[in-house]
Structures are given as structure tokens and as C-alpha cells.
Scaffold this motif. Structure first.
Motif, mmCIF file in Angstrom:
data_model
loop_
_atom_site.group_PDB
_atom_site.id
_atom_site.type_symbol
_atom_site.label_atom_id
_atom_site.label_comp_id
_atom_site.label_asym_id
_atom_site.label_seq_id
_atom_site.Cartn_x
_atom_site.Cartn_y
_atom_site.Cartn_z
ATOM 1 N N PRO A 12 72.158 6.216 -21.797
ATOM 2 C CA PRO A 12 72.137 5.959 -20.264
ATOM 3 C C PRO A 12 73.584 5.532 -18.975
ATOM 4 C CG PRO A 12 72.261 4.103 -21.325
ATOM 5 C CD PRO A 12 72.354 4.969 -22.728
ATOM 6 N N ASP A 13 74.470 6.078 -19.061
ATOM 7 C CA ASP A 13 76.212 5.493 -18.858
ATOM 8 C C ASP A 13 76.546 7.168 -18.396
ATOM 9 O OD1 ASP A 13 76.341 6.176 -21.649
ATOM 10 O OD2 ASP A 13 78.392 5.074 -21.556
ATOM 11 N N LEU A 14 75.544 7.811 -18.783
ATOM 12 C CA LEU A 14 75.983 9.144 -18.065
ATOM 13 C C LEU A 14 74.630 10.126 -17.704
ATOM 14 C CD1 LEU A 14 78.138 10.346 -22.053
ATOM 15 C CD2 LEU A 14 78.955 10.501 -18.723
ATOM 16 N N ASN A 16 71.860 8.978 -15.102
ATOM 17 C CA ASN A 16 72.003 8.105 -14.671
ATOM 18 C C ASN A 16 71.766 8.832 -12.688
ATOM 19 O OD1 ASN A 16 74.276 8.010 -14.225
ATOM 20 N ND2 ASN A 16 74.941 6.267 -15.081
ATOM 21 N N TYR A 18 70.957 9.610 -8.803
ATOM 22 C CA TYR A 18 70.276 8.698 -8.367
ATOM 23 C C TYR A 18 68.729 8.662 -9.185
ATOM 24 C CZ TYR A 18 72.751 9.337 -3.882
ATOM 25 O OH TYR A 18 73.000 9.269 -3.324
ATOM 26 N N ARG A 21 67.166 5.621 -12.779
ATOM 27 C CA ARG A 21 66.988 3.836 -13.653
ATOM 28 C C ARG A 21 65.016 3.296 -12.998
ATOM 29 N NH1 ARG A 21 67.867 -0.308 -10.765
ATOM 30 N NH2 ARG A 21 68.781 -2.403 -12.338
ATOM 31 N N GLN A 63 75.197 14.282 -13.716
ATOM 32 C CA GLN A 63 75.915 15.174 -12.833
ATOM 33 C C GLN A 63 77.189 16.553 -14.237
ATOM 34 O OE1 GLN A 63 79.142 13.378 -9.772
ATOM 35 N NE2 GLN A 63 77.781 11.436 -10.085
ATOM 36 N N ALA A 65 79.497 17.366 -14.998
ATOM 37 C CA ALA A 65 81.167 17.139 -15.807
ATOM 38 C C ALA A 65 80.482 15.832 -16.288
ATOM 39 C CB ALA A 65 81.873 16.406 -14.724
ATOM 40 N N GLU A 66 79.895 14.884 -16.292
ATOM 41 C CA GLU A 66 78.839 14.140 -17.234
ATOM 42 C C GLU A 66 78.066 14.758 -18.133
ATOM 43 O OE1 GLU A 66 77.252 11.546 -14.477
ATOM 44 O OE2 GLU A 66 79.603 10.440 -14.572
ATOM 45 N N ILE A 69 79.999 16.600 -20.921
ATOM 46 C CA ILE A 69 80.474 15.337 -22.121
ATOM 47 C C ILE A 69 79.665 14.518 -22.538
ATOM 48 C CG2 ILE A 69 81.175 12.277 -22.432
ATOM 49 C CD1 ILE A 69 81.911 12.698 -19.599
ATOM 50 N N ARG B 142 79.457 6.947 -5.720
ATOM 51 C CA ARG B 142 78.652 8.382 -5.700
ATOM 52 C C ARG B 142 77.530 7.956 -4.299
ATOM 53 N NH1 ARG B 142 73.556 8.156 -9.904
ATOM 54 N NH2 ARG B 142 75.807 7.936 -11.833
ATOM 55 N N LEU B 151 81.060 14.329 -7.775
ATOM 56 C CA LEU B 151 81.930 13.246 -7.619
ATOM 57 C C LEU B 151 83.835 13.630 -7.752
ATOM 58 C CD1 LEU B 151 80.780 9.823 -8.422
ATOM 59 C CD2 LEU B 151 82.059 10.219 -6.428
ATOM 60 N N SER B 152 83.655 14.886 -8.874
ATOM 61 C CA SER B 152 84.051 15.406 -9.306
ATOM 62 C C SER B 152 84.557 16.600 -8.297
ATOM 63 C CB SER B 152 83.955 15.826 -10.263
ATOM 64 O OG SER B 152 82.532 17.140 -10.162
ATOM 65 N N GLY B 214 69.757 -1.792 -17.882
ATOM 66 C CA GLY B 214 70.894 -2.312 -17.221
ATOM 67 C C GLY B 214 70.694 -2.199 -16.062
ATOM 68 N N THR B 216 73.403 -2.121 -13.213
ATOM 69 C CA THR B 216 73.504 -1.164 -12.335
ATOM 70 C C THR B 216 73.966 -0.374 -12.901
ATOM 71 O OG1 THR B 216 75.429 -2.541 -12.186
ATOM 72 C CG2 THR B 216 74.570 -2.888 -10.232
ATOM 73 N N THR B 217 74.573 0.839 -12.503
ATOM 74 C CA THR B 217 74.823 2.434 -13.014
ATOM 75 C C THR B 217 76.350 2.436 -12.336
ATOM 76 O OG1 THR B 217 72.195 3.076 -12.551
ATOM 77 C CG2 THR B 217 74.353 4.771 -12.677
ATOM 78 N N SER B 218 76.708 3.418 -13.207
ATOM 79 C CA SER B 218 78.626 2.791 -13.204
ATOM 80 C C SER B 218 78.019 4.356 -12.946
ATOM 81 C CB SER B 218 78.977 2.674 -14.591
ATOM 82 O OG SER B 218 80.754 3.258 -14.542
ATOM 83 N N ASP B 219 79.413 4.348 -11.903
ATOM 84 C CA ASP B 219 80.202 6.040 -11.590
ATOM 85 C C ASP B 219 80.685 6.253 -12.499
ATOM 86 O OD1 ASP B 219 78.051 6.430 -9.655
ATOM 87 O OD2 ASP B 219 79.203 5.456 -8.161
ATOM 88 N N SER B 221 82.138 5.730 -16.040
ATOM 89 C CA SER B 221 82.026 5.315 -17.635
ATOM 90 C C SER B 221 83.276 5.707 -18.974
ATOM 91 C CB SER B 221 80.854 5.623 -18.354
ATOM 92 O OG SER B 221 79.764 4.541 -17.780
ATOM 93 N N TYR B 222 83.802 7.208 -18.368
ATOM 94 C CA TYR B 222 84.269 8.139 -19.486
ATOM 95 C C TYR B 222 85.892 8.249 -18.446
ATOM 96 C CZ TYR B 222 80.366 7.514 -22.701
ATOM 97 O OH TYR B 222 79.047 7.238 -23.699
ATOM 98 N N GLN B 227 87.419 12.396 -21.954
ATOM 99 C CA GLN B 227 85.962 11.625 -22.519
ATOM 100 C C GLN B 227 85.791 10.855 -23.073
ATOM 101 O OE1 GLN B 227 86.560 15.411 -22.634
ATOM 102 N NE2 GLN B 227 86.024 14.809 -19.678
ATOM 103 N N LYS B 229 84.570 6.905 -23.795
ATOM 104 C CA LYS B 229 84.228 5.146 -22.854
ATOM 105 C C LYS B 229 85.650 4.228 -22.322
ATOM 106 C CE LYS B 229 80.028 3.249 -22.294
ATOM 107 N NZ LYS B 229 78.742 3.025 -22.204
#
Lengths: 246, 487
Positions: A12-14, A16, A18, A21, A63, A65-66, A69, B142, B151-152, B214, B216-219, B221-222, B227, B229
Motif C-alpha cells: 500500500p505504501d508503493l 497507490n 491516483y 484506495r 509510479q 520508480a516505486e 523498488i 503528486r 514525481l521523480s 490507511g 492517506t497515501t504518502s508520496d 515512503s522510501y 530504497q 523505508k
């Protein structure tokens, strides 16, 4: 006894991007309103994924990049467990990047080969031009065959191999590859689509279908969900039809 | 200025005159014409001028506006771009428009400063021409991924721009890992601003869900270097906070400029974060200034701080400048009024409307937080469009945590995607009887309806995205006699 449904949200942290959720919110809402005890559990990089624990596994888009990972973790660390879950008929919903990573390979537009899990027989080729926009699909999958509404944003072109059926037929938008009118994929109980974000909220029949399949697999018997209206969802769907642009 | 540039300027002025004749805003077309004639026009007009640029996802307009007003308060002549004209074309228009202002100011012995809001992609292209002395990077979130890509990529734009702007002192948000990492290799030019670590722990913590979804969504995390967390000692909002990577050691730098809640709340003790004048304390080196926040909301802690920091740095750079010390800057920021559509409160009879432009998930999340804390809120009105300038993809509304806050009883919804916004609210558990939704064509009537149900002395909070705000603004000008935005 109250029915229970356990959903696994992978990465969920990667993954996610647009609105992914929103799909979980849709599953949660239409389960909870029926009195089902529905829980979502996050499982991310480095964490153990126990396939027997879950009725439904959600894999969203990320994305680039994510996604890179988590690629190794997904393919190497969790790969066998995910494949086991697929063959054990667990219900999956995989969106965009998650869909691509479940396939056999991803070739980037510059020819770079990215490793994928190979849980389902689809392959993806990246191109420079992205498909971006609202989409409409037809599907035979759910009762009454309602149109499905989505939004796509992807540069990958996905091609279905043997043993895999499309989730839907494209009415408008590009779908899997912009060539063969197919959208998404189905293999056993793995359901994949390029529509991210508000896909399930706007397609409650699809939400209900996934909930029902997940409960059926859990019980090993046919299940009928309690009736639940779609007043709010229908309102949103009607406005999409009336405000449709280009 | 060479001959070609002179022709470009003349042509742009003609275009401006024609647009004005038809009462149209001349924010980008003159610049487009000028660039077509003389591609190097920005460099030529910016040569030798003092520039401050502001870029990043959120807070650009507000920060630019704050810096401009502060400098004007201190007796400078400021040339700045209006509302969102922040691409190369808008920058060129602003520079051309500024030529006469420059001339007049210099003949009366005033110092001229350009304060330019710059789009992230445009920053990479124009920073080398503008050659700012101070470059502010607010944050990275984002934002309309279908327009801007990942974003990158945005981060890469900023990195290139900062290299081009070789003379600039760089003000970076210490709490944003995506921005703070831009300091790598530029350490001697970078100054950080951020929230005090102790203050962060006082920020509203969203209630933990029981369902496992969760909040909210974090932009970010890592760690982008290894890489791993990130871990946080304390958080601000979104991915902003006192972060550190447990693996490679990349971590937040304690900022030179910091902001915290004022410990002694004094007479303002009753004020909430959503009230104008909420007391905060700014710090720089050994100095400290307690000020009333000119524009409320937690995100404006950052905007206010970075504006004060930019002005302070400018004071250090300009030779013989004594009117721009840290304490001067801090004192002058409290008089600033909100920028176009950013927490603009407009009286309508015995009530008021307040516009909060929302363009992306974190912006909407901040606005919702704001409204839910505003004591005078009696009605919330959301408008969602999906034109090119808004981003075609509106699914980001599902990234926003609507669930964990309480809103005014009556909620109104319009915009071309009113159905989508309605559904988002319904799925957040808001009873459908509380929501009135209507198509964009009727959005003006819905303002009337919302205002008539708004109590005396209360405020209707309107949260539109970009093109919805432009359309709504025009309606408000017609119906309620507000002034048009291009003045």
C-alpha cells in the motif's frame, strides 16, 4: 455467525497511484453495509505474505520508480506464495502496474527487460505514447451486463496469452493495447484491469461480483449476497454519461 | 536589448493593448508572441535584474504573493506574475509588462525586485535565463500525474533548474524528503526551512481506522538513495516530517529557519488553526519573532516561513541593504492578505464566502482539514472539473481522507464531475440528505442556495479545482460584484 472477509492490500505504501484506495473503499463499504466483518491488512516490502489468510488480494498501480523498488520483493520473496494463492483460486484484483507485474514480462520502450512474476500468461510492451482518458467497457462477467466505467493512464501495451480471457470488451478508450479491443484479463479468480482509481466505486456490480467470488471460494459453495441498492453509484454513472466529453 | 528583442516587446505590447480593449486578461499571450519573435527574450529582459523564484507543487502562489507584499511594504518596487501565469509565456509577459514599472521606479530611486512563481517544468527551462538570487522550493506532492508524469520527473526538472540557477541561494523545505534531497551536491548554496520538531508532535493526528484502510497515501515512503523505508520522529502532514533513513542515514537537516506554535498563546488562546492571526513563532539563528499568522492553516506555516526566509536572504545578498533583516521580514509578513482564490474571504451581505483552490490530493486534504476546524463554517461547496488545465484524471479524490473529519451540515457539489464528487462523499459515509449536487451549468444558482441557507455572520467555504474556480469567479463577479482577477 457474522461472515468474515479478509483483504490483503499488497504494497500500500508503493502501489497507490491516483485513487487505488477507492477500490478498497468500495469493497469495504459494500461488504460492511451487508453486515460482513471486512478487514484490510497491509503487507509491504520485507513482510511475510500468508496466502491462506486472505480471501481477496489487491494489487494497485505505482509510479515506475516505486514499482522498481518492490519488484524484487514481489518476484523473489513473495513470488511463490502469490503463485500458490492464484492456483488456490484466491480472488485477486490487480490494477495497471499490479496487472503488468503479475504477467510474464515487461519490455520497456528502450528494450530493457523487467522481471515479472509470471503468475498469469500476459506480457506487456512499453511504448512512449500513453493512453490517457475515460473508458467504457462491456462485460459478460456480472449479472445484467452493465457497462463498466473507468479511467486509464498507461504506456504499456498488454497482450493476452493462452488460458487468459479478457475482463471486458472496449467500447471507448484503448484497453489492453489499443489494437484488439480487449480490456484487462481473467485467469482463474485473478481479475486485472487498466482502470485505476474510481473503478469499483463507479461499478458496484463489479464490486459485488468480487465480494461474492471471494466468499464462495472461502466457503467452497455458491453464495448469494444480500440485496444492496446502487442509488449513489447510479447517480454518479448517469452524470458520466451526460457530461461525457470527446 | 537587441533589435529582435525590441520588436518582440513592441509586438507583445500591441497584443496586450488589443486584449485589454476586449477586457481580456493579458497574462500569457503577449509572452507567447514575444518568445516566438525572440526566443531569448526572457534572458535579455532578466539580465542584471534581481530575481526571486518560487517553485514546487503547493504554495507557489501564496508564497510569491507574500514575498511581493512584504517587499512592497518595505518600500521596494515589485514585479510579479499574476495567478498561475507561471510558464515561460507568463514569465515573458510579466517581464515585458514590468519594463515600464522598472523605468518609473528607477527614476524615483526605488529598488526593483522580480518575484516570480515558476512552474516546475518551466523552472528547468527558464532558471538559467532568469538567474534568480534566491530560489525557493516549497514541496513536492503528486499533482495531476496525467499532465506532469511521475514525481521523480518533476524532481529532475527542479534539479536541472537549480544547476542552471548557479548564482542562487536555494531555500529548500527540510521536512520534505523529496525536496531536501535536492541539497546533495549543492550544500554550500542551500538553506533549509521547516517546522520545529517539537511543534510537529502537536499537529492533528488523524484517527486510526479500525478497518485497516490507511488514512492517506504518502508520496515518499522510501528513501530515494537506498530504497529503505523512512522512519519518522514526528510528522507534519502528508510525507512532510522529521524523517530519517535507518539504512543509509539520509535524514532531515535541522533547518536554519524554523516555525513553531507559540507556547504563550496569550489573548489569542481561543484562536484555532483556521483563524487569521493564529500565533506562531519564527526562528532564524539566534533570533526569534512571534507573529500572528497572516493566512491560516498548517500549510501556511510553511508558506509564511519560506517567504520570510526568502526576504531575509535577499537582505543578506543585496549590498548595503538594511531594511530587510529577519525581524523586519517577520514583522511585515503579518500584514499580508491572501492571494487569488487562496483562502480569500469575501463578504456577501452579512455572510461571507471563502475560496480555497484545491488542485491535488494534499491540497484538498489541507482544505478539508481547514474547513472542519473553522468555527464560522456553515456550508461547504465542492466543485470538480476535469479540463486539460485541471488534469483529466479525477480519481485522485479517492486518495484523500474524507472519512476522519466532521464537516458543516450542508454540503454542496457541482462541477463537470459532480457525480464523482458526490459518490466520494457518499462513500465517506456522509448521509445523502446532507448533499445537494447539481451540474456545472447551475453552479451559480447553487451558490445562491448555499448562501441563503448559510447563517448570519457565518461563512460558506467553496473548494473548487482550477477551471471550476475560474468559472465560479466570473459568476461571483456578475452576481455579487466582486472584482475581476486581472484587476
Amino acid at each position: 455467525m457474522r461472515e468474515q472477509l479478509r483483504i490483503c492490500h499488497l504494497y500500500p505504501d508503493l502501489l497507490n497511484l491516483y485513487g487505488d484506495r477507492g477500490n478498497l473503499q468500495a469493497l469495504l463499504r459494500r461488504a460492511v453495509l451487508r453486515g460482513i466483518d471486512c478487514r484490510i491488512e497491509p503487507v509491504t516490502i520485507g513482510e511475510h505474505f500468508d496466502p491462506d489468510r486472505y480471501d481477496l488480494i489487491f494489487l494497485g498501480g505505482g509510479q515506475d520508480a516505486e514499482q522498481n523498488i518492490l519488484r524484487e520483493d514481489f518476484v523473489s520473496l513473495k513470488g511463490e506464495a502469490v503463485k500458490y494463492a492464484v492456483e488456490a483460486d484466491k480472488v485477486f484484483l490487480c490494477i495497471c502496474g499490479g496487472y503488468q507485474m503479475m504477467g510474464t514480462e515487461y519490455i520497456e520502450h528502450d528494450g530493457t527487460h523487467l522481471e515479472c512474476l509470471g503468475a498469469i500468461n500476459v506480457r506487456t510492451v512499453g511504448k512512449k505514447i500513453r493512453y490517457i482518458g475515460d473508458t467504457v467497457y462491456e462485460t459478460e462477467l456480472v449479472p445484467d451486463k452493465p457497462l463498466l466505467y473507468g479511467f486509464e493512464n498507461h504506456s504499456g501495451r498488454t497482450y493476452l496469452g493462452d488460458g487468459v480471457k479478457p475482463l471486458a470488451k472496449v467500447v471507448s478508450g484503448a484497453g489492453n493495447n489499443g489494437e484488439d479491443q480487449t480490456e484487462g484479463a481473467i485467469y482463474r479468480n485473478v481479475y486485472c484491469t487498466y482502470s485505476h482509481g474510481s473503478f469499483l466505486p463507479k461499478n458496484p456490480q463489479m464490486t459485488d461480483f468480487l465480494l461474492q467470488r471471494a466468499l464462495e471460494v472461502q466457503k467452497g459453495a455458491p453464495v448469494t449476497l444480500d440485496y444492496l441498492d446502487t442509488i449513489d453509484e447510479d447517480f454518479a454513472r448517469e452524470t458520466i454519461q451526460t457530461c461525457k466529453k470527446t | 536589448m537587441n533589435f529582435r528583442a525590441a520588436v518582440a516587446v513592441r509586438s507583445a505590447r500591441t497584443v496586450t493593448a488589443i486584449l485589454r480593449l476586449f477586457r481580456r486578461g493579458a497574462t500569457t499571450l503577449p509572452g507567447r508572441v514575444a518568445i516566438r519573435i525572440c526566443p531569448d527574450i526572457i534572458r535579455q529582459l532578466a539580465d542584471g535584474e534581481t530575481m526571486i523564484t518560487v517553485t514546487g507543487t503547493n504554495g507557489k502562489t501564496t508564497t510569491t504573493h507574500m514575498i511581493s507584499e512584504m517587499l512592497e511594504n518595505r518600500g521596494f518596487t515589485v514585479i510579479t506574475n499574476v495567478s498561475g501565469a507561471n510558464l515561460a509565456t507568463g514569465l515573458a509577459s510579466t517581464l515585458i509588462e514590468g519594463l515600464r514599472i522598472r523605468k518609473n521606479a528607477r527614476s524615483s530611486g526605488k529598488t526593483v525586485v522580480h518575484v516570480l512563481e515558476t512552474d516546475e517544468a518551466a523552472f528547468s527551462k527558464t532558471a538559467g535565463s532568469l538567474m534568480p538570487r534566491v530560489a525557493v522550493v516549497t514541496n513536492l506532492f503528486r499533482d495531476q500525474l496525467d499532465r506532469y508524469g511521475e514525481l521523480s520527473h518533476t524532481q529532475a526538472f527542479l534539479s536541472r533548474g537549480l544547476d542552471e540557477a548557479a548564482d542562487a541561494r536555494i531555500l529548500l523545505n527540510a521536512d520534505d524528503s523529496l525536496v531536501a534531497s535536492l541539497a546533495k551536491g549543492r550544500e554550500n548554496r542551500v538553506i533549509f526551512f521547516g517546522m520545529d520538531e517539537a511543534a510537529m508532535t502537536r499537529n492533528t493526528v488523524t484517527k486510526a481506522g479500525t478497518t485497516g484502510l490507511g488514512a492517506t497515501t504518502s508520496d515518499a515512503s522510501y528513501c530515494q538513495f537506498c530504497q529503505t523505508k523512512y522512519e519518522y520522529n514526528a510528522r507534519s502532514f502528508g510525507h512532510l516530517g522529521d524523517f530519517f533513513c535507518p539504512s543509509c542515514g539520509f535524514s532531515r537537516t535541522r533547518p536554519a529557519f524554523s516555525v513553531s506554535y507559540s507556547e504563550d498563546n496569550g489573548e489569542e488562546g481561543e484562536l484555532s488553526l483556521s483563524d487569521v492571526g493564529f500565533p506562531v513563532t519564527l526562528r532564524y539563528q539566534e533570533e526569534e519573532a512571534r507573529i500572528p499568522l497572516p493566512i491560516p492553516g498548517l500549510h501556511n506555516f510553511y508558506n509564511t516561513l519560506s517567504a520570510v526566509a526568502a526576504v531575509t536572504l535577499l537582505g543578506e545578498i543585496l549590498p548595503g541593504e538594511s531594511k530587510l533583516s529577519f525581524s523586519d521580514a517577520a514583522a511585515s509578513v503579518s500584514a499580508v492578505k491572501p492571494a487569488f482564490g487562496r483562502l480569500e474571504k469575501i463578504p456577501v451581505g452579512d455572510k461571507s464566502v471563502c475560496l480555497l483552490l484545491v488542485k491535488n490530493p494534499v491540497g484538498l486534504e489541507r482544505a478539508l482539514s481547514f474547513v472542519s476546524q473553522a468555527g464560522d463554517a456553515d456550508g461547504m461547496y465542492l466543485l470538480l472539473n476535469s479540463n486539460d488545465a485541471d488534469g483529466k484524471d479525477i480519481s485522485w479524490i479517492w486518495d484523500v481522507d474524507f472519512e476522519s473529519r466532521a464537516y458543516p451540515d450542508k454540503i454542496f457539489v457541482s462541477g463537470e464531475r459532480y457525480g464523482d464528487m458526490y459518490l466520494r462523499l457518499a462513500y465517506a459515509g456522509i448521509d445523502r440528505d446532507r448533499i445537494t449536487a447539481c451540474p456545472m451549468e447551475l453552479c451559480g444558482d447553487l451558490v445562491d442556495q448555499a448562501l441563503s441557507s448559510c447563517g448570519e455572520g457565518k461563512c460558506l467555504y467553496i473548494l473548487p479545482n482550477y477551471t471550476a474556480m475560474l468559472a465560479l469567479r466570473e459568476i461571483l463577479v456578475k452576481r455579487y460584484g466582486m472584482k475581476p482577477f486581472w484587476k
